[in-house]
Write an enzyme that holds these catalytic residues in place. Structure first.
Site, short mmCIF file in Angstrom:
data_model
loop_
_atom_site.label_atom_id
_atom_site.label_comp_id
_atom_site.label_asym_id
_atom_site.label_seq_id
_atom_site.Cartn_x
_atom_site.Cartn_y
_atom_site.Cartn_z
N GLN A 174 5.63 20.57 -25.67
CA GLN A 174 6.18 20.21 -26.98
C GLN A 174 5.39 19.00 -27.50
OE1 GLN A 174 10.19 18.64 -27.07
NE2 GLN A 174 10.60 19.47 -29.10
N HIS B 200 10.03 -4.19 25.87
CA HIS B 200 10.02 -5.21 24.82
C HIS B 200 8.64 -5.78 24.56
CE1 HIS B 200 12.07 -7.34 28.47
NE2 HIS B 200 10.82 -7.06 28.74
N THR C 94 15.97 19.16 -29.80
CA THR C 94 16.37 20.15 -28.79
C THR C 94 16.26 21.59 -29.31
OG1 THR C 94 18.65 19.78 -29.51
CG2 THR C 94 17.90 18.59 -27.54
N TYR D 266 2.82 -3.15 22.25
CA TYR D 266 2.23 -2.17 21.35
C TYR D 266 1.61 -1.05 22.18
CZ TYR D 266 -1.09 0.25 18.40
OH TYR D 266 -1.79 1.24 17.76
#
Length: 437
Positions: free
Chosen positions: A42, A332, A48, A335
């Site tokens: 549009q 704990h 509408t 990585y």
């Protein structure tokens, strides 16, 4: 929001989306999520009625009595059952309007009915009398038309109004003036037709959707301690007898099995959590968490993480692209990246799997019943054999044979058969013996 609206629609011969602002982004998303949909651009925002008229060529194959549903894309709470009921109720009418009774009707078009409760029209807020403004039944902006009457009425629309646009509501007036049957039916829950015009309304609709999802989960046997702070996306699968603690956020394709406890303050994205596992105050992305495993608090599981049954990823642990074997623990401050850890092994505090040399990622292999001393650096590629130990504070740059003690504090030395001599009868010694044999 558009995707949610499309998912609420019943099966149809054709679906057309009229696009305007953000055309490229909308069309790209539709191509990904709803490739069956046709789009119409549009270019001029003509209202509408104009948008509906642009869509009509896509329905050329329909007969005049076939039905066309027209609705906006900003009502993300619509449900398929409500739309199906509306279509069923509207049978035999040239047009029908879906309405809602709302606690606050300001700004909406009001539905006018006669003394027999028959629909007679729609009046906009600015045109309503004081008495009409008291009406609580409003126009949802959702319509059902027979194709023939709709095409005829669209051709008669005028832009002679304050906005200079073609209004779809005028189609209703035209059909009524032509004595065509027009009806209005009220939706059961007004919240389904709530539109989104700003970020505040977006938040309100999000909260309603959250509550809807949480209510269904609790009815199915999921315990949610604080529904107001628990967010679960559609598509997430949660079994009965799962407990969700406050601050939980579950997204993507996450799947959680019975007996698991998630939270508090935990985010899971596209994760699988098996029965009896616990995830506390952690963020997990595309991870697999095995039965009885324990995660957190303050843990980050990145994509490719696999935790075996009864394993542990403890406090302040980050793991990515690694498999932690059954009963193994990373308790704990560690990585773990690009690694394979066997069964029953323990990774001491502050251990780092040094997997990246600045150009490529390398893997670390940890065997069964291995004990990695605290503050160990495992410089990949490296293999730690079954039942082996590393001394605390070591930098391990060479493979450690099964049952050996790796010491790399100054110059690494492997104390051969240390485990067999110092830990006879242990699981580590048994594993080392089997490896030697």
């Amino acid at each position: 929001m558009l995707t949610r609206v499309l998912e609420a629609l019943p099966t149809s011969q054709a679906t057309v989306v009229v696009v305007g602002a953000g055309r490229e982004m909308v069309e790209s998303e539709l191509l990904r999520t709803a490739p069956h949909v046709t789009t119409v651009f549009q270019e001029e925002r003509g209202g509408t009625g104009h948008a509906t008229r642009l869509a009509m060529p896509a329905f050329h194959a329909l007969a005049d009595e076939d039905l066309i549903l027209v609705l906006g894309s900003d009502t993300p709470l619509l449900q398929r059952e409500s739309i199906s009921n509306f279509i069923s109720q509207s049978s035999g009418n040239a047009a029908a309007v879906l309405t809602a009774r709302v606690p606050e009707s300001f700004g909406y078009g009001r539905i006018l009915r006669d003394d027999k409760n028959m629909f007679i029209g729609i009046v906009e807020e600015k045109d309503a009398t004081d008495e009409e403004r008291e009406i609580s039944e409003i126009n949802s902006g959702i319509y059902l038309f027979q194709k023939g009457p709709l095409v005829s009425a669209l051709a008669k629309l005028s832009r002679n109004n304050s906005q200079g646009e073609e209004y779809l509501t005028d189609v209703i007036s035209i059909l009524r003036c032509e004595a065509k049957p027009v009806a209005a039916f009220s939706i059961g829950d007004f919240r389904e037709i709530l539109g989104v015009n700003d970020r505040g309304q977006l938040s309100e609709c999000g909260a309603i959707l959250r509550n809807r999802i949480n209510d269904e989960l609790m009815k199915s046997g999921v315990s949610i301690v604080d529904p107001a702070s628990t967010w679960v996306e559609e598509g997430v699968e949660i079994a009965a007898d799962v407990t969700l603690l406050p601050g939980t956020w579950l997204t993507g394709t996450t799947k959680i099995s019975s007996g698991a406890v998630i939270g508090p303050r935990t985010t899971l994205h596209s994760c699988t959590v098996e029965a009896g596992a616990k995830v506390s105050e952690s963020t997990c992305d595309q991870a697999y968490i095995g039965a009885g495993a324990s995660v957190g608090p303050y843990t980050y599981l990145r994509p490719g993480t696999v935790l075996g049954p009864n394993s542990k990823a403890g406090a302040f642990v980050e793991i990515k692209n690694s498999t932690i074997g059954p009963d193994s623990k990373v308790p704990h401050l560690s990585y773990v990246g690009d690694a394979q850890i066997g069964e029953g092994s323990n990774i001491g505090a502050a251990t780092v799997f040094v997997n990246y040399d600045g150009v490529e990622k390398h893997r670390t292999e940890i065997g069964d019943h291995v004990r990695i001393g605290s503050d160990t650096m495992l410089v990949a590629p490296v293999t730690i054999g079954d039942g082996a130990y590393t001394a605390a504070g070591s930098v391990i740059t060479e493979d450690v044979p099964p049952g050996a003690m790796g010491v790399g504090r100054a110059k690494q030395r492997n104390v051969l058969d240390w485990v067999l001599r110092k830990r006879p009868g242990s699981k580590s010694a048994d594993a080392a013996s089997r490896a030697r044999e």
